[in-house]
Design a protein around this motif. Structure first.
Motif, short mmCIF file in Angstrom:
data_model
loop_
_atom_site.label_atom_id
_atom_site.label_comp_id
_atom_site.label_asym_id
_atom_site.label_seq_id
_atom_site.Cartn_x
_atom_site.Cartn_y
_atom_site.Cartn_z
N LEU A 1 71.10 77.14 51.99
CA LEU A 1 70.49 76.94 50.67
C LEU A 1 70.34 75.44 50.38
O LEU A 1 69.28 74.98 49.96
N LEU A 2 71.42 74.69 50.66
CA LEU A 2 71.37 73.26 50.43
C LEU A 2 70.35 72.58 51.34
O LEU A 2 69.61 71.70 50.92
N ARG A 3 70.32 73.03 52.61
CA ARG A 3 69.36 72.47 53.56
C ARG A 3 67.92 72.74 53.12
O ARG A 3 67.04 71.90 53.27
N ALA A 4 67.70 73.94 52.55
CA ALA A 4 66.35 74.26 52.07
C ALA A 4 66.00 73.35 50.89
O ALA A 4 64.85 72.91 50.76
N ILE A 5 66.98 73.03 50.06
CA ILE A 5 66.70 72.17 48.91
C ILE A 5 66.33 70.76 49.34
O ILE A 5 65.42 70.16 48.79
N ILE A 6 67.01 70.22 50.36
CA ILE A 6 66.67 68.86 50.79
C ILE A 6 65.51 68.85 51.79
O ILE A 6 65.08 67.79 52.25
N GLY A 7 65.00 70.01 52.15
CA GLY A 7 63.83 70.05 53.02
C GLY A 7 64.17 70.06 54.50
O GLY A 7 63.30 69.84 55.34
N ALA A 8 65.43 70.31 54.84
CA ALA A 8 65.82 70.32 56.26
C ALA A 8 65.56 71.68 56.89
O ALA A 8 65.46 71.80 58.10
N THR A 9 65.47 72.71 56.05
CA THR A 9 65.18 74.05 56.56
C THR A 9 63.96 74.58 55.83
O THR A 9 63.87 74.50 54.61
N ARG A 10 63.02 75.10 56.60
CA ARG A 10 61.79 75.63 55.99
C ARG A 10 62.06 77.06 55.50
O ARG A 10 62.54 77.88 56.27
N PRO A 11 61.74 77.35 54.26
CA PRO A 11 61.95 78.72 53.78
C PRO A 11 60.96 79.67 54.46
O PRO A 11 59.83 79.28 54.73
N SER A 12 61.41 80.90 54.75
CA SER A 12 60.46 81.85 55.33
C SER A 12 59.63 82.51 54.24
O SER A 12 58.55 83.01 54.49
N SER B 1 63.86 82.99 50.64
CA SER B 1 64.44 83.67 51.80
C SER B 1 64.41 82.71 52.98
O SER B 1 63.46 81.97 53.16
N VAL B 2 65.48 82.72 53.77
CA VAL B 2 65.55 81.90 54.97
C VAL B 2 65.96 82.79 56.14
O VAL B 2 66.93 83.54 56.05
N ARG B 3 65.16 82.75 57.19
CA ARG B 3 65.49 83.52 58.40
C ARG B 3 65.58 82.59 59.59
O ARG B 3 64.79 81.69 59.74
N TYR B 4 66.59 82.81 60.42
CA TYR B 4 66.64 82.15 61.73
C TYR B 4 66.38 83.21 62.77
O TYR B 4 67.23 84.05 63.03
N GLY B 5 65.20 83.22 63.36
CA GLY B 5 64.85 84.29 64.28
C GLY B 5 64.84 85.60 63.53
O GLY B 5 64.20 85.73 62.49
N ALA B 6 65.57 86.58 64.05
CA ALA B 6 65.59 87.89 63.40
C ALA B 6 66.69 87.97 62.33
O ALA B 6 66.79 88.94 61.60
N HIS B 7 67.49 86.91 62.28
CA HIS B 7 68.66 86.93 61.41
C HIS B 7 68.32 86.38 60.03
O HIS B 7 67.89 85.24 59.88
N THR B 8 68.49 87.22 59.01
CA THR B 8 68.21 86.77 57.65
C THR B 8 69.46 86.14 57.05
O THR B 8 70.50 86.78 56.97
N VAL B 9 69.37 84.88 56.68
CA VAL B 9 70.52 84.17 56.14
C VAL B 9 70.54 84.24 54.62
O VAL B 9 71.57 84.44 54.00
N LEU B 10 69.36 84.08 54.03
CA LEU B 10 69.25 84.13 52.58
C LEU B 10 68.11 85.07 52.21
O LEU B 10 67.05 85.02 52.84
N SER B 11 68.33 85.95 51.25
CA SER B 11 67.20 86.76 50.83
C SER B 11 67.06 86.73 49.31
O SER B 11 68.01 86.97 48.58
N ARG B 12 65.89 86.39 48.89
CA ARG B 12 65.47 86.41 47.49
C ARG B 12 66.46 85.74 46.55
O ARG B 12 66.96 86.35 45.61
N VAL B 13 66.72 84.48 46.82
CA VAL B 13 67.64 83.73 45.98
C VAL B 13 66.88 83.04 44.85
O VAL B 13 65.86 82.39 45.10
N ASP B 14 67.34 83.22 43.63
CA ASP B 14 66.81 82.49 42.49
C ASP B 14 67.94 81.66 41.89
O ASP B 14 69.04 82.16 41.70
N MET B 15 67.66 80.42 41.64
CA MET B 15 68.64 79.60 40.93
C MET B 15 67.97 78.35 40.40
O MET B 15 66.85 78.01 40.79
N ALA B 16 68.66 77.66 39.49
CA ALA B 16 68.13 76.42 38.95
C ALA B 16 69.29 75.53 38.55
O ALA B 16 70.37 76.03 38.26
N VAL B 17 69.05 74.24 38.58
CA VAL B 17 70.06 73.30 38.11
C VAL B 17 69.45 72.47 36.99
O VAL B 17 68.38 71.87 37.15
#
Lengths: 265, 250
Positions: free
Chosen positions: B45-56, B10-26
């Motif tokens: 999602l891509l930013r979270a994968i490269i470490g640019a966005t911290r998952p909540s 899950s990724v949240r920016y402030g109160a805004h939820t951008v991604l919730s409970r995403v499962d995937m694999a490559v």
């Protein structure tokens, strides 16, 4: 040799030019010109504080410039546009600085010396501070050169390459504060941004790589310092502004040359 | 083992939820495309994968020692920054000039080594970004809408290049695209994202899923059908033909 005030002034000018060149390139590439200006203006508050608490000007200016830069970094992206934020902070700091200076009775302060520099009064210990600061800035930027360039081009690319672009931004911010602090004596707070931007912008037309742009900018800056001081001596003009004038004339000439050669191809 | 595993992210920016409970694999060697409307969290999602966005919450795990080649959406080279293609490619990796040449060849632009970045066309520019990402022989390529700003033909040939890269190097590819027609032909697997994973599977399965149609149904049906006629003749035609009347009714 260092007994001659002109020699000391020349060395001081060249030292500032060397620190300002690589940093100025990043200021130009990242469009941080206003950021440089704002940090420099804020430094006058630092001058006031150092006079109040009887610290060295360098320490006070460095502290305020750092605080200013960090505050801007913290507040960025929280509602106000960057230039609004910088305008508010820089001019507030300048105004508070000027007011604070007026409270300092007892000592008569020559404010002009801090606004436009007092390069002819550079002492041996000033020289040590200037060259020490310049060496620190050049070393920092050389050390992080590739990372800084990558972060300048694209933030995600930096993350994907395994480093944090925010840290690189912090390194630039830190270098900027140090440069402002050491340049106050040489060109004064109002003209520091000019020493950052003009040599870097002037070298653009001659450079084919980021590295050569920084080196050419250093050359242009150093030449401006030497020629500007000479002109100030000959025509009895203020030294700091004379240095900036030489840099500006070089910029104009190189830009015209650049446009001409572009027109031909 | 999977190259990239995303669990319960899950990724949240402030109160805004951008991604919730995403499962995937490559998995190694596969081409996975993430599609979704604007604001669906693709880039997050891509930013979270490269470490640019911290998952909540949740986590992203990379296979130990995984080498990632990243192709950004767009790269702004300020006109005041003089930099050649070669210098750009050697920016983050210590590589030889020969390796630069080889990577450019793989990306389909062998002759650009000495050009200035600012002189490249949009298509050349994207290919240089691709070449840079390929230079240290990555296990996986990540592409964030890498064909933005290219015309239809330009982006089609860019994605053909991506397929060729996979054939030649065997690296896996995870890309974001809003170009649905490309998704249909070039991917092994499609993940349809809209804050959460709506549906995923082979392109044909996703295209017929009701969740996907709910997101993309109107308006894109035509373009999709057109593409299938051009490039996917062996696919089910009657499926395409029952779209237009339905759209007309809407």
């Amino acid at each position: 040799m260092l007994d001659d005030f002109m020699t000391r002034a020349t060395l001081a000018g060249v030292g500032v030019a060397f620190a300002a060149a690589p940093l100025g390139c990043f200021v130009v590439w990242r469009r941080m010109a206003y950021f440089g200006d704002a940090t420099a203006h804020a430094a006058i508050l630092g001058v006031a504080l150092s006079l109040t608490f009887q610290m060295s000007i360098f320490t006070g200016a460095l502290a305020v410039a750092l605080m200013m830069a960090l505050t801007v970094t913290l507040l960025a992206g929280r509602g106000y546009a960057m230039d609004t934020l910088l305008g508010v902070l820089a001019h507030s700091a300048l105004a508070f600085g000027l007011v604070a200076v007026s409270f300092l009775s007892g000592v008569r302060i020559d404010l002009m010396a801090y606004l436009f520099g007092d390069i002819l009064a550079v002492s041996r210990s000033d020289l040590i501070v200037i060259w020490g600061g310049a060496a620190l800035v050049v070393a920092l930027i050389t050390w992080r050169w590739s990372q800084l360039l990558t972060a300048t081009l694209n933030e995600e690319l930096a993350y994907a390459s395994g480093f944090d672009p925010k840290r690189e931004q912090l390194i630039l911010t830190l270098s900027l504060a140090v440069t402002v602090a050491v340049a106050i004596k040489v060109v004064g707070v109002l003209l520091i941004a000019a020493m950052l931007i003009i040599p870097a912008a002037a070298s653009r037309n001659l450079a084919r790589s980021p590295e050569s742009m920084a080196l050419i900018a250093a050359g242009i800056g150093a030449f401006s310092a030497v020629a500007g001081l000479r002109a100030a001596y000959v025509f009895d003009t203020p030294a700091g502004p004379s240095i900036v004038c030489v840099a500006a004339v070089l910029f104009a000439c190189l830009s015209i040359l650049g446009w001409k050669s572009q027109g031909r191809t | 083992m999977a190259l990239i595993t995303v669990e319960n992210l899950s990724v949240r920016y402030g109160a805004h939820t951008v991604l919730s409970r995403v499962d995937m694999a490559v998995e190694p060697g596969e081409i996975v495309t993430i599609v979704g409307p604007n604001g669906s969290g693709k880039t997050s999602l891509l930013r979270a994968i490269i470490g640019a966005t911290r998952p909540s919450s949740g986590q992203v795990s990379l296979k130990p020692g995984l080498k990632i080649g990243y192709v950004p959406q767009k790269l702004h080279v300020d006109p005041t920054l003089p930099i050649s293609v070669e210098r750009f490619m050697r920016l983050t990796d210590r590589v030889s000039r020969t390796q630069c040449g080889l990577a450019l060849e793989t990306a389909g632009v062998p002759d650009l080594l000495h050009r200035q970045m600012s002189q490249l066309s949009g298509g050349q520019f994207q290919r240089v970004l691709l070449a840079r990402a390929l230079i240290n022989r990555p296990d996986i390529l990540l592409l964030d809408e890498a064909t933005q700003g290219l015309d239809q033909r330009g982006s089609a040939s860019f994605y053909q290049q991506i397929e060729a890269v996979r054939r030649e190097t065997g690296c896996a590819i995870l890309m974001i695209s809003h170009e649905l027609h490309v998704v249909m032909s070039a991917s092994d697997r499609v993940i349809c994202l809209n804050g959460h994973v709506c549906c995923e599977g082979s392109p044909a399965v996703v295209a017929s899923a009701p969740e996907y149609r709910a997101l993309f149904g109107t308006g894109t049906g035509g373009a999709l059908a057109l593409y299938r006629h051009e490039h996917d003749h062996h696919h089910d035609h009657e499926h395409d033909h029952d779209h237009p009347p339905k759209e007309a009714a809407e």
